[in-house]
Design an enzyme around this catalytic site. Structure first.
Site, PDB file in Angstrom:
ATOM      1  N   GLU A 172       1.262  -2.262   5.544  1.00 31.03           N
ATOM      2  CA  GLU A 172       1.699  -1.006   6.154  1.00 31.03           C
ATOM      3  C   GLU A 172       2.339  -0.237   5.017  1.00 31.03           C
ATOM      4  O   GLU A 172       3.534  -0.339   4.775  1.00 31.03           O
ATOM      5  CB  GLU A 172       2.681  -1.282   7.299  1.00 31.03           C
ATOM      6  CG  GLU A 172       2.731  -0.141   8.295  1.00 31.03           C
ATOM      7  CD  GLU A 172       3.648   0.992   7.890  1.00 31.03           C
ATOM      8  OE1 GLU A 172       3.378   1.632   6.843  1.00 31.03           O
ATOM      9  OE2 GLU A 172       4.611   1.246   8.618  1.00 31.03           O
ATOM     10  N   GLU A 207       2.490   6.873  -0.696  1.00 30.26           N
ATOM     11  CA  GLU A 207       3.304   5.748  -1.163  1.00 30.26           C
ATOM     12  C   GLU A 207       2.501   4.797  -2.043  1.00 30.26           C
ATOM     13  O   GLU A 207       2.924   3.665  -2.289  1.00 30.26           O
ATOM     14  CB  GLU A 207       3.896   4.988   0.040  1.00 30.26           C
ATOM     15  CG  GLU A 207       5.027   5.766   0.694  1.00 30.26           C
ATOM     16  CD  GLU A 207       5.605   5.094   1.932  1.00 30.26           C
ATOM     17  OE1 GLU A 207       5.266   3.919   2.192  1.00 30.26           O
ATOM     18  OE2 GLU A 207       6.388   5.747   2.631  1.00 30.26           O
TER      19      GLU A 207
END
Length: 694
Positions: A144, A153
């Site tokens: 995740e 990210e």
């Protein structure tokens, strides 16, 4: 190890680096983290659990052992799901040390220590082999690593590396794939976050129109994503010009390429209009068949499904480089370019009678370079600030106030960062106008703006700090009107703009004895509220999908108690609905006609709760009293009294002070009032506050 943290200093108007103890960084990171929000995201957790169960079953059906690699494990939740779904072993990778330590405790507390190994490393440092971190490559990859933009990210380079070195070929992946969707819209409101619109001023000698410099008009802006809670954007604020289109997909079960690339789709507008904005979101399929799907689609796309509120994944607003008039039914190409971490968009019209060969030619025009701001205005003003400068109602309040105080012989000094007030003062008849700018960027932006409107010799820019202002800067004149919005780029909380008061104090020797200060005063206001959803980011989770994550709750609580929970935090409340439980209350006033006093300003009192509801916290904001009967609010704009529904200033962040009852999740009997103590320390410019529910 010492940590240096940037904090806004309201007495100097600048960011200062404070040395903090070695614990501080970690507390800050935990207290402000979105872990609680993720643990409360029921939809995400249920779908991950379903996807993990299905992947473990598929591997077991092939007669293989299920070996899981969980990258960015956080609390260890996904690894525990895998272990309880029957995985033989899980490697849980977490780079942030305090988090990895928490994961070890949580895994142990839930009885999975024999099945889960927590590895405190970046996944690219993980080794495989008999003496490595992992005995063998994994055949199930669970991660995740997504943000609102999906790839911000570093998901792509992480997957690329994992497929090369850490997982088997043909592994199962949860999620299995992600798809990014787009929709083209016209929206004056969102477009006002990127462009400076012309400013209309009714002056004595007719209407004047101030225009932005052409360099600003044609600037692509900054590449950083604009992520917002699109579910709070009413349909009246935009017009959809296209249907929803799948822009690109990433299959996480196969090797992933992170190198820069682009994707192109052909679309036909469903309506004619001005293409300005690309709205975007993604969904993830937890399984190859796409039966287990978790989507970020906004309310108008999936009106039938119940929306899951979340703050860790929202929706993106991308600004096209230029406004493009489009006609219903004409053929358009939308191109998404991306590098490892970000995405940007371009829209082109198809040429007449175009075929495949011409389409290849189109590809040569693709924007490989990410957009860079050349006009510098996008470096000076963030998107909310553009919106504020474009707010005609707000500008009108300043014009109204300036009209009341300006005379034909007024010598005016403006103190605010990159403000249009000096131009308004000049156009409304001030004899002479000076503006104090504290950075090279704001000087160059203002210079260009003045030049574009032939005002370069009418308004003098002074690049210095207020305490260094000399009579020669002001051509030995005394200032008769001192103005400020006030707005300073370093302000994080509403009262940080009180720097104007400190600046006013620093320049007092240059002010005429009968000087007019605009605003003449400011006041701090407060209201007790119940949030629809925002409380979740501070609320403990306890049990998540059957796993005990209280260790994480305690960690967040300790971090909040370390410092944060005694402080208010900034949130743009137009994105986070709440209902008022009390009337708004004025708490402190600040008199700008006088200099900053030596002593602290304190007050205490209580506020009655008029409506039933959970008292989640207090919201605080500033109001500026510009002149007689003219005020602007940075917080509450209006409130419907029956229901207590609030409308907030959309250009400012308000301060939210969460009550400890949210953090402790204790159930109190219905409080009837809240007492408060508020102290403004004039030495530091900070406001300390304390609340008690009665």
């Amino acid at each position: 190890m010492k940590t240096f943290c940037g904090r806004a200093n309201p007495t100097t108007g600048s960011m200062e680096w404070l040395e903090e103890g070695e614990d501080y960084d970690y507390h800050q990171e935990i207290a402000r983290s979105r872990y609680a929000d993720m643990l409360h995201d029921k939809d995400r957790n249920v779908k991950y659990y379903q996807g993990i169960r299905a992947a473990v079953s598929r591997v077991k059906e092939r007669g293989e052992k299920a070996i899981v690699l969980d990258i960015g494990t956080g609390t260890g939740l996904l690894s525990m799901m895998a272990a309880s779904a029957g995985a033989d072993f899980c490697y849980a990778v977490e780079v942030f040390k305090p988090m990895a330590n928490a994961a070890v405790k949580i895994v142990e507390k839930n009885g999975f220590s024999d099945k889960i190994k927590v590895i405190n490393k970046h996944s690219t440092e993980v080794t495989v082999g008999p003496d490595g971190d992992m005995q063998c490559r994994a055949n199930i990859l669970v991660t995740e690593l997504f943000d609102t933009e999906l790839i911000g990210e570093g998901a792509l380079p992480t997957y690329e590396h994992a497929h090369k070195y850490l997982v088997q070929e043909g592994c199962e992946a949860v999620p299995h794939r992600a798809t990014v969707y787009v929709q083209i819209v016209e929206s004056k409101r969102m477009w006002s976050w990127k462009k400076l619109f012309p400013v209309h001023i009714e002056a004595e000698d007719g209407e004047k129109i101030l225009v932005p410099p052409s360099e600003m008009e044609n600037c692509p802006g900054v590449p950083s994503v604009c992520d917002i809670q699109l579910n709070q954007m009413p349909l009246s604020d935009f017009t959809t010009l296209s249907g929803v289109v799948a822009m690109f997909s990433v299959d996480f079960s196969k090797p992933v390429q992170s190198a820069s690339t682009y994707y192109r789709v052909q679309l036909e507008p469903v309506k004619s209009g001005k293409a300005q904005i690309v709205l975007s979101w993604w969904d993830i399929d937890m399984d190859p068949s796409g039966m287990i799907n978790c989507t970020m689609a906004p309310y108008w796309v999936k009106p039938t499904s119940a929306l899951q509120w979340r703050d860790h994944w929202m929706q993106c607003v991308y600004f096209l480089p230029n406004e493009e008039p489009v006609l219903q039914g004409e053929k358009l190409y939308l191109t998404a370019c991306r590098d490892e971490y970000s995405v940007w968009y371009n829209l082109q019209k198809a040429r007449e009678g175009e075929n495949k060969a011409d389409e290849e030619e189109h590809k040569a025009d693709v924007c490989v370079e990410s957009p860079v701001c050349r006009c510098r205005a996008h470096l000076l003003w963030n998107r909310a600030r553009f919106g504020e400068l474009n707010d005609q109602n707000r500008t009108h309040q300043y014009i109204k106030a300036l009209r009341k105080v300006l005379k034909t012989d007024s010598v005016c000094l403006c103190i605010s960062d990159g403000s249009l007030l000096p131009v308004l003062a000049h156009c409304l008849g001030a004899k002479q106008v000076f503006t104090l700018e504290n950075s090279g960027v704001s000087c160059s932006v203002m210079e260009k703006f003045f030049k574009a409107n032939h005002l370069e010799d009418k308004i003098k820019i002074i690049e210095t700090r207020p305490e260094l202002l000399k009579p020669s800067h002001l051509e030995d004149k005394k200032i008769s009107v001192l103005v400020g919005e006030p707005f300073f780029t370093t302000s994080l909380l509403p009262w940080h703009n009180l720097y104007f008061w400190y600046a006013r104090t620093a320049v007092s020797t240059h002010l005429a004895s009968n000087v007019t200060v605009l605003p003449q005063s400011a006041s701090l206001h407060m209201m007790i509220v119940e949030f629809q959803d925002l409380w979740r980011i501070r609320s403990p989770c306890g049990i998540c999908e059957g796993f005990d994550v209280q260790t994480m709750d305690d960690m967040i609580k300790d971090s909040l108690n370390f410092r944060e929970s005694r402080e208010a935090e900034p949130h743009p409340l137009w994105e986070y609905p709440c209902k008022s439980l009390s009337d708004p209350q004025e708490v402190l006033t600040f008199d700008f006609t006088k200099t900053v006093p030596q002593h602290c300003l304190s007050t205490e009192g209580s506020v009655k709760l008029l409506r039933k509801g959970k008292s989640h916290g207090a919201v605080l904001w500033m109001e500026y009293h510009l002149a007689a009967d003219v005020s602007v609010s940075t917080g509450l704009m209006q409130m419907s009294n029956e229901k207590g529904i609030c409308e907030w200033n959309p250009h400012c962040k308000q301060a939210v002070y969460f009550f400890s009852s949210v953090i402790e999740s204790e159930i109190l009997s219905e409080p009837t009032a809240v007492t408060y103590a508020v102290n403004f320390d004039t030495k530091t410019g900070e406001i300390a506050m304390d609340f008690k529910l009665l």
